[in-house]
Design an enzyme around this catalytic site. Structure first.
Site, mmCIF file in Angstrom:
data_model
loop_
_atom_site.group_PDB
_atom_site.id
_atom_site.type_symbol
_atom_site.label_atom_id
_atom_site.label_comp_id
_atom_site.label_asym_id
_atom_site.label_seq_id
_atom_site.Cartn_x
_atom_site.Cartn_y
_atom_site.Cartn_z
ATOM 1 N N TRP A 1 0.703 -1.141 0.107
ATOM 2 C CA TRP A 1 0.399 0.572 0.052
ATOM 3 C C TRP A 1 0.798 1.114 -0.164
ATOM 4 O O TRP A 1 1.278 2.125 -0.379
ATOM 5 C CB TRP A 1 -0.747 0.093 0.885
ATOM 6 N N ASP B 1 1.454 -8.265 -1.800
ATOM 7 C CA ASP B 1 -0.183 -7.635 -1.276
ATOM 8 C C ASP B 1 -0.595 -6.831 -1.714
ATOM 9 O O ASP B 1 0.308 -5.710 -1.448
ATOM 10 C CB ASP B 1 -0.889 -7.850 0.106
ATOM 11 N N TYR C 1 -4.296 1.403 -4.992
ATOM 12 C CA TYR C 1 -2.815 2.187 -3.900
ATOM 13 C C TYR C 1 -2.249 2.953 -5.427
ATOM 14 O O TYR C 1 -1.766 2.475 -5.793
ATOM 15 C CB TYR C 1 -2.289 0.598 -3.756
ATOM 16 N N HIS D 1 -12.542 -6.138 -1.649
ATOM 17 C CA HIS D 1 -11.888 -5.187 -1.384
ATOM 18 C C HIS D 1 -12.559 -5.056 0.229
ATOM 19 O O HIS D 1 -12.947 -3.229 -0.536
ATOM 20 C CB HIS D 1 -11.146 -4.490 -2.066
ATOM 21 N N SER E 1 -11.224 -9.772 1.540
ATOM 22 C CA SER E 1 -10.340 -8.790 2.301
ATOM 23 C C SER E 1 -12.004 -8.574 3.264
ATOM 24 O O SER E 1 -11.934 -7.866 2.662
ATOM 25 C CB SER E 1 -9.527 -7.586 1.686
HETATM 26 N N1 LIG Z 1 -7.711 -2.771 2.819
HETATM 27 C C1 LIG Z 1 -7.248 -3.705 3.243
HETATM 28 O O1 LIG Z 1 -7.436 -4.532 2.239
HETATM 29 C C2 LIG Z 1 -6.412 -3.052 3.679
HETATM 30 C C3 LIG Z 1 -5.753 -1.877 4.239
HETATM 31 C C4 LIG Z 1 -3.975 -1.610 4.780
HETATM 32 C C5 LIG Z 1 -3.664 -2.059 4.459
HETATM 33 N N2 LIG Z 1 -3.760 -3.635 3.768
HETATM 34 C C6 LIG Z 1 -2.773 -4.223 4.132
HETATM 35 O O2 LIG Z 1 -1.286 -4.558 4.208
HETATM 36 C C7 LIG Z 1 -0.357 -4.176 4.201
HETATM 37 C C8 LIG Z 1 -0.075 -3.676 5.875
HETATM 38 O O3 LIG Z 1 -0.575 -2.104 6.899
HETATM 39 P P1 LIG Z 1 -0.290 -1.383 6.347
HETATM 40 O O4 LIG Z 1 0.749 -1.641 5.025
HETATM 41 O O5 LIG Z 1 -1.434 -0.693 6.779
HETATM 42 O O6 LIG Z 1 0.559 -0.976 7.837
HETATM 43 P P2 LIG Z 1 1.189 -1.764 8.686
HETATM 44 O O7 LIG Z 1 1.989 -2.514 8.088
HETATM 45 O O8 LIG Z 1 1.070 -2.082 9.886
HETATM 46 O O9 LIG Z 1 3.039 -0.764 9.276
HETATM 47 C C9 LIG Z 1 3.169 -0.290 8.016
HETATM 48 C C10 LIG Z 1 4.146 1.900 7.688
HETATM 49 O O10 LIG Z 1 4.772 1.159 9.498
HETATM 50 C C11 LIG Z 1 5.784 1.910 9.213
HETATM 51 N N3 LIG Z 1 7.519 0.928 9.168
HETATM 52 C C12 LIG Z 1 6.706 -0.369 8.455
HETATM 53 N N4 LIG Z 1 8.309 -0.837 8.577
HETATM 54 C C13 LIG Z 1 8.939 -0.844 9.804
HETATM 55 C C14 LIG Z 1 9.938 -0.361 10.107
HETATM 56 N N5 LIG Z 1 10.593 -2.065 10.436
HETATM 57 N N6 LIG Z 1 11.085 -0.179 10.911
HETATM 58 C C15 LIG Z 1 9.704 1.621 11.068
HETATM 59 N N7 LIG Z 1 8.724 1.859 10.465
HETATM 60 C C16 LIG Z 1 8.697 0.732 9.471
HETATM 61 C C17 LIG Z 1 5.585 2.311 7.984
HETATM 62 O O11 LIG Z 1 5.962 3.777 7.636
HETATM 63 P P3 LIG Z 1 6.508 5.232 7.910
HETATM 64 O O12 LIG Z 1 7.975 5.097 8.145
HETATM 65 O O13 LIG Z 1 5.902 5.975 7.029
HETATM 66 O O14 LIG Z 1 6.377 5.199 9.355
HETATM 67 C C18 LIG Z 1 5.098 1.699 6.879
HETATM 68 O O15 LIG Z 1 4.618 1.868 5.605
HETATM 69 C C19 LIG Z 1 -0.769 -3.266 3.349
HETATM 70 O O16 LIG Z 1 0.551 -2.876 3.040
HETATM 71 C C20 LIG Z 1 -1.765 -3.236 2.034
HETATM 72 O O17 LIG Z 1 -1.020 -4.492 1.894
HETATM 73 C C21 LIG Z 1 -5.014 -3.758 3.401
#
Ligand SMILES: NC(=O)c1ccc[n+]([C@@H]2O[C@H](COP(=O)([O-])OP(=O)(O)OC[C@H]3O[C@@H](n4cnc5c(N)ncnc54)[C@H](OP(=O)(O)O)[C@@H]3O)[C@@H](O)[C@H]2O)c1
Length: 327
Positions: free
Chosen positions: A21, A51, A56, A121, A152
């Site tokens: 995302w 994913d 996105y 989605h 999802s």
């Molecule tokens: N409705 C749906 O279907 C839906 C909704 C949400 C997500 N998703 C999927 O789930 C995936 C994961 O969720 P998410 O991206 O929303 O949230 P997440 O994985 O909980 O958080 C990702 C964010 O945390 C920070 N980060 C990641 N790894 C890190 C590390 N090792 N150290 C420090 N900061 C780190 C980055 O942002 P910063 O550096 O800016 O802090 C990154 O963009 C998405 O990419 C997407 O593929 C699907």
């Protein structure tokens, strides 16, 4: 990297996979170079599952993935999503004409002739009561446009309903230290039916990396700014629906029990991997450093019963009242 079976598909997927995302949009600016570097780094560290979604960055995420995969020889599974291009986003839109058009567009963006797996989605709850939508997905499989499909979901109840459809191969749901209810109610049911589970938002949008403070701010075009109160989409997608300050309090408590040698992000991911119903966690990463940090969570030893109990206590005390009965 360790690998886990992905439901009934026969795929063995990296238990830490890649959420694409943030490299698409809605998370502030991520340069193309950083996005490409993050994807390569993840694959270099054993990630074989990505994913994404058609929305996105309005297709940017899918196109960047396609670009990177042209330069790789590994077999990488790419799963995407359909439905959020609907405007208004209503159940009736989940019909043959629209789903076919969304799939055709993703095929083009990803530069493939068949999509590995398409997820509905986070459709309105009503869609789970529309067998005709799942019939359309069956036809797309028959036509060779998609290999498999899944959903999802926002809510545990939607997940339970969705797996009544026999060809639903996977359920993607928010599951992390701040969102524990799926493990109580849903995981056993998914295991019985051999349905794969993708744990999304595993780092609670970064809160569970321990790097945020009360002074942290986010750019205008970052959902942690514009959707903090659910102004644009379900509030559960931003910080897992936990109020930012409450999340910081809980993160501080978690920091205090961190095992030596692990980053807090790795610890948060390792906690998810303690649940064998989970096929993979899909942390988002915006650059190489984050992608590598996350992938290496797979190398951590299992957490002790005592640590698991401490996490549960923090959840019960601080987080549960805000989220447990909402999703
Ligand atoms: N409705 C749906 O279907 C839906 C909704 C949400 C997500 N998703 C999927 O789930 C995936 C994961 O969720 P998410 O991206 O929303 O949230 P997440 O994985 O909980 O958080 C990702 C964010 O945390 C920070 N980060 C990641 N790894 C890190 C590390 N090792 N150290 C420090 N900061 C780190 C980055 O942002 P910063 O550096 O800016 O802090 C990154 O963009 C998405 O990419 C997407 O593929 C699907």
């Amino acid at each position: 990297m360790k690998y886990r079976p992905f439901g009934r598909t026969g795929w063995q997927v990296s238990e830490i996979s890649f959420g694409a995302w943030a490299i698409g949009g809605s998370w502030g600016q991520v340069s193309e170079a950083d996005a490409i570097d993050a994807l390569h780094a993840a694959i270099d560290h054993g990630v074989n599952f990505i994913d994404t979604a058609d929305v996105y960055g309005d297709g940017r995420s899918e196109r960047l993935i396609s670009q990177v995969l042209k330069d790789r020889s590994e077999e990488i599974v790419v799963v995407t999503k359909a439905g959020r291009r609907l405007d208004p986003h209503v159940a009736a839109g989940y019909n043959r004409q629209n789903l076919t058009a969304f799939v055709e567009r993703s095929l083009k963006n990803l530069g493939v002739s068949t999509l590995d797996l398409v997820q509905l989605h986070c459709p309105p709850t009503e869609v789970y009561y529309m067998p005709e939508t799942f019939g359309v997905l069956d036809e797309l499989v028959k036509d060779g446009k998609i290999r498999y499909y899944g959903v999802s979901v926002e809510k545990v109840e939607e997940a339970i309903k969705a797996i009544e459809y026999p060809n639903v191969q996977s359920v993607q749901i928010i599951f992390n230290i701040f969102r524990q209810r799926p493990a109580d109610l849903f995981f056993d049911l998914a295991k019985q039916k051999q349905v794969a589970i993708l744990a999304r938002v595993p780092l609670a949008s970064g809160l569970l990396t321990g790097k945020m403070t009360r002074k942290t701010t986010f750019p205008q075009d970052d959902h942690r700014n514009f959707n903090r109160y659910g102004e644009s989409f379900d509030v559960g997608e931003t910080f897992s629906g936990v109020d930012f300050e409450t999340g910081l309090d809980a993160a501080e408590r978690i920091q205090a029990i961190l095992p030596l040698g692990a980053t807090m992000a790795q610890f948060a991911l390792r906690w998810i991997l303690m649940f064998d119903a989970v096929s993979c966690a899909i942390p988002g990463a915006k650059n190489r450093r984050q992608a590598v940090d996350n992938a290496m969570a797979s190398d951590l030893p299992p957490l002790s019963d005592e640590t698991m109990a401490q996490i549960r206590a923090i959840y019960d005390e601080i987080i549960r009242p805000q989220v447990h009965q909402r999703w």
